[in-house]
Write an enzyme that holds these catalytic residues in place. Sequence first.
Site, PDB file in Angstrom:
ATOM      1  N   ARG A 239      52.303 104.463  24.098  1.00 18.94           N
ATOM      2  CA  ARG A 239      52.443 103.693  22.985  1.00 18.94           C
ATOM      3  C   ARG A 239      53.762 104.791  22.340  1.00 18.94           C
ATOM      4  NH1 ARG A 239      50.396 100.338  24.020  1.00 18.94           N
ATOM      5  NH2 ARG A 239      48.363  98.579  23.133  1.00 18.94           N
ATOM      6  N   GLU A 268      57.723 100.093  15.256  1.00 23.97           N
ATOM      7  CA  GLU A 268      58.288  98.584  16.135  1.00 23.97           C
ATOM      8  C   GLU A 268      58.177  97.167  15.511  1.00 23.97           C
ATOM      9  OE1 GLU A 268      55.652  97.743  19.749  1.00 23.97           O
ATOM     10  OE2 GLU A 268      56.649  99.420  20.242  1.00 23.97           O
ATOM     11  N   HIS A 286      58.646  96.435  25.110  1.00 24.01           N
ATOM     12  CA  HIS A 286      57.535  96.438  24.672  1.00 24.01           C
ATOM     13  C   HIS A 286      56.483  95.664  25.553  1.00 24.01           C
ATOM     14  CE1 HIS A 286      53.460  98.341  23.012  1.00 24.01           C
ATOM     15  NE2 HIS A 286      52.911  97.617  24.375  1.00 24.01           N
TER      16      HIS A 286
HETATM   17  N1  NAD Z   1      53.671  99.115  27.189  1.00 28.03           N
HETATM   18  C1  NAD Z   1      52.577  98.863  27.852  1.00 28.03           C
HETATM   19  O1  NAD Z   1      52.790  97.684  27.566  1.00 28.03           O
HETATM   20  C2  NAD Z   1      51.887  99.341  28.002  1.00 28.03           C
HETATM   21  C3  NAD Z   1      49.752  98.310  29.103  1.00 28.03           C
HETATM   22  C4  NAD Z   1      49.258  99.325  29.695  1.00 28.03           C
HETATM   23  C5  NAD Z   1      48.970  99.915  28.586  1.00 28.03           C
HETATM   24  N2  NAD Z   1      49.647 100.926  27.945  1.00 28.03           N
HETATM   25  C6  NAD Z   1      48.983 101.985  27.048  1.00 28.03           C
HETATM   26  O2  NAD Z   1      48.846 102.906  28.121  1.00 28.03           O
HETATM   27  C7  NAD Z   1      48.041 103.460  27.382  1.00 28.03           C
HETATM   28  C8  NAD Z   1      46.768 103.828  28.682  1.00 28.03           C
HETATM   29  O3  NAD Z   1      46.132 103.179  29.759  1.00 28.03           O
HETATM   30  P1  NAD Z   1      45.203 103.470  30.563  1.00 28.03           P
HETATM   31  O4  NAD Z   1      44.794 101.931  31.076  1.00 28.03           O
HETATM   32  O5  NAD Z   1      45.976 104.125  31.850  1.00 28.03           O
HETATM   33  O6  NAD Z   1      43.817 104.437  29.950  1.00 28.03           O
HETATM   34  P2  NAD Z   1      43.200 104.842  30.528  1.00 28.03           P
HETATM   35  O7  NAD Z   1      42.283 105.084  29.337  1.00 28.03           O
HETATM   36  O8  NAD Z   1      42.385 104.452  31.830  1.00 28.03           O
HETATM   37  O9  NAD Z   1      43.884 106.417  31.068  1.00 28.03           O
HETATM   38  C9  NAD Z   1      44.236 107.377  30.139  1.00 28.03           C
HETATM   39  C10 NAD Z   1      44.059 108.870  30.287  1.00 28.03           C
HETATM   40  O10 NAD Z   1      43.811 109.222  29.160  1.00 28.03           O
HETATM   41  C11 NAD Z   1      43.109 110.715  28.912  1.00 28.03           C
HETATM   42  N3  NAD Z   1      43.688 111.307  27.683  1.00 28.03           N
HETATM   43  C12 NAD Z   1      43.265 111.352  26.546  1.00 28.03           C
HETATM   44  N4  NAD Z   1      43.634 111.833  25.047  1.00 28.03           N
HETATM   45  C13 NAD Z   1      43.964 112.366  26.276  1.00 28.03           C
HETATM   46  C14 NAD Z   1      44.877 113.722  25.494  1.00 28.03           C
HETATM   47  N5  NAD Z   1      44.174 114.152  23.951  1.00 28.03           N
HETATM   48  N6  NAD Z   1      45.092 115.128  25.888  1.00 28.03           N
HETATM   49  C15 NAD Z   1      45.045 114.745  27.308  1.00 28.03           C
HETATM   50  N7  NAD Z   1      45.056 112.908  28.334  1.00 28.03           N
HETATM   51  C16 NAD Z   1      44.024 112.217  26.741  1.00 28.03           C
HETATM   52  C17 NAD Z   1      42.213 110.031  29.073  1.00 28.03           C
HETATM   53  O11 NAD Z   1      41.345 111.436  29.332  1.00 28.03           O
HETATM   54  C18 NAD Z   1      42.540 108.954  30.472  1.00 28.03           C
HETATM   55  O12 NAD Z   1      42.149 109.713  31.733  1.00 28.03           O
HETATM   56  C19 NAD Z   1      46.342 102.309  26.815  1.00 28.03           C
HETATM   57  O13 NAD Z   1      45.653 103.097  26.103  1.00 28.03           O
HETATM   58  C20 NAD Z   1      48.025 101.825  26.121  1.00 28.03           C
HETATM   59  O14 NAD Z   1      47.827 102.600  25.045  1.00 28.03           O
HETATM   60  C21 NAD Z   1      51.119 100.020  27.242  1.00 28.03           C
END
Ligand code: NAD
Length: 327
Positions: A239, A268, A286
């Site tokens: 994000r 954005e 995005h």
């Molecule tokens: N650009 C895009 O189109 C797109 C697409 C998919 C996901 N995303 C973003 O990617 C993110 C991750 O998705 P995911 O499915 O892998 O999520 P997920 O929940 O599987 O993984 C997120 C990881 O971050 C860790 N985390 C949370 N807070 C933290 C912190 N303060 N410090 C360190 N680690 C921390 C969690 O423990 C977890 O392992 C989503 O939240 C979304 O915002 C963006």
Amino acid sequence: MSKPKVLATRPLFPAARAILDENFEMDYWTPPERISRAELLQRVADKDALVCLLTEKVDKELLAAAPKLRIAATVSVGYDNIDVPACTSHKVVATHTPGVLDDTTADFAWALLMAIGRRLLEGDAWIRSGTWPGWDLDQLLAGDVWGKTLGILGFGRIGRGVARRALGFNMRVLYSDAVRAPTNVEENLHAEHVDRDKLFRESDFITIHVPLLPETRHLISKENLEKMKRTAYLINTSRGPVVDEAALAEALENGTIAGAALDVFELEPKVHPGLVARKDVILTPHIASASVDTRTKMAVMAANNLVALFEGKRPPNALNADALELK
Ligand SMILES: NC(=O)c1ccc[n+]([C@@H]2O[C@H](COP(=O)([O-])OP(=O)(O)OC[C@H]3O[C@@H](n4cnc5c(N)ncnc54)[C@H](O)[C@@H]3O)[C@@H](O)[C@H]2O)c1
């Protein structure tokens, strides 16, 4: 019996529409521009359910404007657009779309990494400019990708997908996460758990996969950018607000790091002007999860969460099922 009324802030895709049209009285927002806040508040007022995108905020104001609402389903895995505690206090189930977009998003993070690391767009622009004089030994030299150190911030579903792809590039993989992964995951992915400081200092490529939370906002700060190698690249498909864009623009200008590839932005669709003109930055709108199959699966998942709730079942991707004591 009358069907529950649902607002979908996009026409979605045929597979999701088929499910929704069969089960609900649907109101789809179809104009090409995004739904305005005023229109959203007005249309949601008499609805039992909402299917929304990450561009729509489900907050206290919206919940107050929609007294009959029972579920808000965002067609995204990130749910920083939803005030989940507020949903819980309004007895509204909030759902998201985890799991179905992991590989597609990891592919795209990898595409950005390769493109910035190997100067792909600079080469493309050179040829299109008509000024490329033909092959020479020292044109657009770059660092290697294979064999380098990859730092993964956030080792969840998508972060692990990125690590899996790194196996083919024979990279050293470091990760940092609030929760350490199980040993077998670390072993299978050849990934080493390190503190954030070490990750910033030792990585040649840093890719971000944490959710946007108060603790991760501006995680990529001036201070952390200064820890990075001058030859390192930053890739962000998480994000936008996880990166302090002004600090990043300054770091690139000063040569603190070598480049950045960004799919998401702080405000954005605006992008910090200091990033737009740079050759050492790649910008994409995005689209990390934007494959036909994946976006369809996301919309279908949102639709199925609605169906489950109105059939009296626990929506499979509810974020506040426990708080609401859903069975
Ligand atoms: N650009 C895009 O189109 C797109 C697409 C998919 C996901 N995303 C973003 O990617 C993110 C991750 O998705 P995911 O499915 O892998 O999520 P997920 O929940 O599987 O993984 C997120 C990881 O971050 C860790 N985390 C949370 N807070 C933290 C912190 N303060 N410090 C360190 N680690 C921390 C969690 O423990 C977890 O392992 C989503 O939240 C979304 O915002 C963006």
